[in-house]
Design a protein around this motif. Structure first.
Motif, short mmCIF file in Angstrom:
data_model
loop_
_atom_site.label_atom_id
_atom_site.label_comp_id
_atom_site.label_asym_id
_atom_site.label_seq_id
_atom_site.Cartn_x
_atom_site.Cartn_y
_atom_site.Cartn_z
N LEU A 208 -3.30 1.21 8.43
CA LEU A 208 -2.55 0.46 7.42
C LEU A 208 -1.68 -0.65 8.02
O LEU A 208 -1.01 -1.37 7.28
CB LEU A 208 -1.69 1.42 6.60
N ARG A 209 -1.71 -0.78 9.32
CA ARG A 209 -0.87 -1.77 9.99
C ARG A 209 -1.14 -3.16 9.44
O ARG A 209 -2.25 -3.49 9.03
CB ARG A 209 -1.15 -1.75 11.49
N GLU A 210 -0.08 -3.97 9.41
CA GLU A 210 -0.08 -5.34 8.90
C GLU A 210 -0.17 -5.41 7.39
O GLU A 210 -0.41 -6.48 6.82
CB GLU A 210 -1.16 -6.19 9.58
N ASN A 211 0.01 -4.29 6.71
CA ASN A 211 0.12 -4.24 5.25
C ASN A 211 1.52 -3.76 4.89
O ASN A 211 2.04 -2.85 5.53
CB ASN A 211 -0.88 -3.23 4.66
N ALA A 212 2.10 -4.36 3.86
CA ALA A 212 3.35 -3.80 3.34
C ALA A 212 3.04 -2.37 2.94
O ALA A 212 1.98 -2.08 2.40
CB ALA A 212 3.83 -4.61 2.14
N LEU A 213 3.97 -1.46 3.23
CA LEU A 213 3.68 -0.04 3.06
C LEU A 213 4.86 0.71 2.49
O LEU A 213 6.01 0.50 2.88
CB LEU A 213 3.31 0.56 4.43
N GLY B 140 6.91 -8.12 10.91
CA GLY B 140 7.45 -8.87 9.78
C GLY B 140 6.88 -8.41 8.45
O GLY B 140 6.80 -9.19 7.50
N VAL B 141 6.51 -7.14 8.38
CA VAL B 141 5.91 -6.58 7.17
C VAL B 141 6.81 -5.44 6.67
O VAL B 141 7.34 -4.67 7.46
CB VAL B 141 4.49 -6.06 7.46
N GLY B 142 6.95 -5.33 5.36
CA GLY B 142 7.83 -4.31 4.79
C GLY B 142 7.27 -2.90 4.90
O GLY B 142 6.08 -2.65 4.73
N LEU B 143 8.15 -1.98 5.23
CA LEU B 143 7.85 -0.54 5.22
C LEU B 143 9.06 0.14 4.61
O LEU B 143 10.18 -0.07 5.06
CB LEU B 143 7.60 -0.03 6.64
N ARG C 58 0.88 -1.17 0.00
CA ARG C 58 0.00 0.00 0.00
C ARG C 58 0.91 1.21 0.00
O ARG C 58 2.08 1.13 0.37
CB ARG C 58 -0.87 0.01 1.26
N ARG C 59 0.39 2.35 -0.42
CA ARG C 59 1.19 3.58 -0.46
C ARG C 59 0.50 4.66 0.34
O ARG C 59 -0.69 4.89 0.18
CB ARG C 59 1.41 4.04 -1.89
N LEU C 60 1.27 5.31 1.20
CA LEU C 60 0.78 6.45 1.97
C LEU C 60 1.57 7.67 1.53
O LEU C 60 2.79 7.72 1.69
CB LEU C 60 0.96 6.22 3.47
#
Length: 106
Positions: free
Chosen positions: A41-46, A75-78, A18-20
């Motif tokens: 947006l937590r728990e989504n790659a961001l 364990g999610v990408g940011l 996702r994009r912020l």
């Protein structure tokens, strides 16, 4: 017709990030809204799009640091996308670099 499919739902690890888009002014007035947006947006790659940022306050940087740590723990990408010169200068002024927001490798 049923709404089910045979395909599994994407997991956070396989879903497109996702994009912020960060606001132009990351100041005291933006901190609470930024924290709420990140929580949703937590728990989504961001990907954090910092291309339009013109001002970065210490408080908003604290929110972003907390998000980076939370995403890592989950364990999610940011990652940081296209940081503006002002964003990068703000990070440097506050003791960090753009590298802080890059994916960690195991």
């Amino acid at each position: 017709m049923s709404g089910t499919t045979d395909q599994p739902s994407p997991t956070p690890e396989t879903a497109a990030p996702r994009r912020l888009t960060l606001p132009e002014r990351l100041d005291l007035n933006a901190a609470e809204e930024l924290a709420e947006a990140l929580e949703h947006l937590r728990e989504n790659a961001l990907e954090l799009d910092a291309s339009g940022v013109r001002h970065l306050s210490a408080l908003c940087l604290q929110v972003l640091i907390a998000a980076r740590r939370q995403w890592t723990q989950d364990g999610v990408g940011l990652s940081l996308v296209a940081p503006s010169g002002a964003f990068s200068a703000g990070l440097q002024r506050l003791g960090l670099s753009n590298d802080f927001f890059q994916e960690e490798t195991a």
